[in-house]
Enzyme design. Structure first.
Site, PDB file in Angstrom:
ATOM      1  N   ASP A   1       0.862  -1.178   0.000  1.00 39.53           N
ATOM      2  CA  ASP A   1       0.000   0.000   0.000  1.00 39.53           C
ATOM      3  C   ASP A   1       0.897   1.227   0.000  1.00 39.53           C
ATOM      4  O   ASP A   1       2.033   1.152  -0.461  1.00 39.53           O
ATOM      5  CB  ASP A   1      -0.963  -0.027   1.193  1.00 39.53           C
TER       6      ASP A   1
ATOM      7  N   HIS B   1       2.110   1.912  -3.202  1.00 36.84           N
ATOM      8  CA  HIS B   1       1.156   2.823  -3.825  1.00 36.84           C
ATOM      9  C   HIS B   1       1.642   4.254  -3.807  1.00 36.84           C
ATOM     10  O   HIS B   1       0.857   5.173  -4.031  1.00 36.84           O
ATOM     11  CB  HIS B   1      -0.208   2.726  -3.135  1.00 36.84           C
TER      12      HIS B   1
END
Length: 442
Positions: A263, A286
């Site tokens: 993430d 991310h």
């Protein structure tokens, strides 16, 4: 007072044989002949807890017993400690003793140690160091955390140092399969590897967080906390494993961190102010994100975020600000990204005020989070998406004072050169711009 003991004899066909029988000395097992069938976890066993109160177990006899492919056929285990529960007791005891005196240190030497959920609580008499030289391993089973959202928690401590070169291994592989947060924004939160709650004037250096079940490191209500040479690692497909997440914290510095996870490498939540991030590598992941913001009512402002000298490689996003639609009012301002290298990064520069992963938003009204005084400077490298710059601001509260300066992002895929999209924003531009600003306007 008589001590009590657990006796567990497990067999696939004879379950349970004396299962969960509470016995007191003396004990004689009958019958004398006990057949343990194949593939049992243990044979005949006596087990006691370490650090236990006094007790007696005597006159115990096992005779004429047949073992067929049995693990640990004969065992006396006076260090019985399932799920790292004894490590919790030993660590908590050592921490309390160290916390009671000034300038103290808790050292966990090289080795691998199983550790259950533990909270290391202050305030302490003075500065204290948690020196981890070995590897701590969390229980794999989420149920053993009893719904708690943290594994190792440091709480209400001033003058803490966490160091030693050791590893916090969250053993998250089983938990990732049960994670439903990508589908349900009201999902049950899984345990965070390391929590810092209301920790001040402190330093975290030379540690590794590995395979967390959820966020790796979470800050809440912290002030003047430094991170140096921190390594964070988890597979790209491990959901919601943000590297370092900050909330309601201020005067935080993150320097020379190496983060690869599933993430955001670093995420700045509501109430985060005066944060400096320098020389961080990110990938997989991310990207580095402000937000998401606006998901909850009455969120505190985000301001004073400076990210410099970062390198992102093969990430799903680059440097990003994200807010939910249909949000309550909020503010994100004084946010600056500078001297950032992108290596094959999707969406290298992005403001997304329609952030709504996996269709979780039932109301698509515009975001009410006001974004202003934001700059993207000296950002260079390669984009894996044709749209290299994507500034999607809110129709309700358009972005203001957004600067694009010295941007050079090449796109090597098909369909032409890199493009830039602007919605509800008119950025100020300077220096070289590749792609040109706002080639697509909405």
């Amino acid at each position: 007072m008589e001590s009590t003991w657990d006796v567990h004899l497990r067999s696939p066909l004879l379950m349970p044989i004396l299962e969960q029988v509470m016995i007191a000395s003396p004990l004689v097992l009958e019958p004398k002949i006990l057949l343990l069938t194949n593939n049992t976890d243990n044979g005949v066993r006596i087990k006691t807890w370490p650090a236990s109160s006094s007790g007696v177990a005597s006159d115990i006899h096992f005779e004429d017993v047949v073992m067929n492919n049995v693990a640990n056929p004969i065992i006396i285990d006076q260090n019985y400690c399932p799920n790292g529960q004894c490590s919790n007791q030993a660590l908590t005891k050592a921490w309390k003793a160290a916390c009671a005196v000034a300038e103290s240190k808790v050292v966990i030497s090289a080795g691998v140690y199983k550790l259950g959920l533990v909270t290391l609580l202050g305030p302490c008499k003075g500065a204290i160091e948690f020196n981890l030289q070995g590897t701590l391993q969390a229980p794999s089973d989420v149920a053993s955390f009893n719904g708690k959202d943290g594994w190792v928690s440091f709480e209400r401590i001033d003058g803490l140092t966490v160091s030693g070169g050791g590893v916090f291994d969250g053993k998250g592989q089983q938990a990732w399969q049960k994670n439903e947060c990508n589908k349900d924004k009201n999902c049950n939160v899984l345990p965070i590897n390391i929590r810092f709650d209301y920790v001040t004037n402190s330093k975290v250096q030379d540690i590794t967080s590995k395979d967390s079940k959820y966020f790796h490191i979470n800050l809440l209500g912290c002030k003047q906390l430094q991170f140096q040479h921190v390594t964070i690692t988890a597979p790209a497909n491990s959901p919601n494993t943000d590297g370092i997440h900050l909330g309601r914290s201020s005067q935080i510095t993150i320097t020379n961190a190496d983060i690869g996870t599933g993430d955001d490498c670093i995420s700045f939540g509501a109430g985060t102010q005066d944060i400096t991030v320098n020389q961080v590598t990110c990938g997989p992941g991310h990207g580095i994100s402000v937000g998401s913001l606006g998901k909850y009512q009455s969120e505190e402002p985000v301001s004073g975020i400076r990210v410099t000298g970062a390198t992102l490689s093969n990430t799903d996003n680059g440097v990003r600000i994200k807010t939910w639609p249909a949000s309550s009012s909020g503010v994100a301002s004084d946010i600056h990204f500078e001297d950032v290298v992108m290596n094959n990064v999707a969406n290298p520069i992005i403001i997304d005020q329609n952030y709504c992963p996996n269709g979780q938003c039932s109301n698509q009204s515009p975001s009410k989070v006001k974004i202003s005084n934001v700059s993207f400077k000296k950002i260079r490298g390669t984009s894996s998406t044709k749209e290299a710059v994507n500034l999607i601001c809110s129709k309700s509260v358009p972005c203001q004072q957004v600067v694009l300066s010295d941007i050079d992002l090449a796109y090597k895929g098909g369909g032409g050169s890199a493009t830039s999209t602007c919605t509800n924003v008119q950025p100020a531009v300077s220096g070289k711009l590749n792609p040109p600003a706002c080639t697509n306007k909405n």
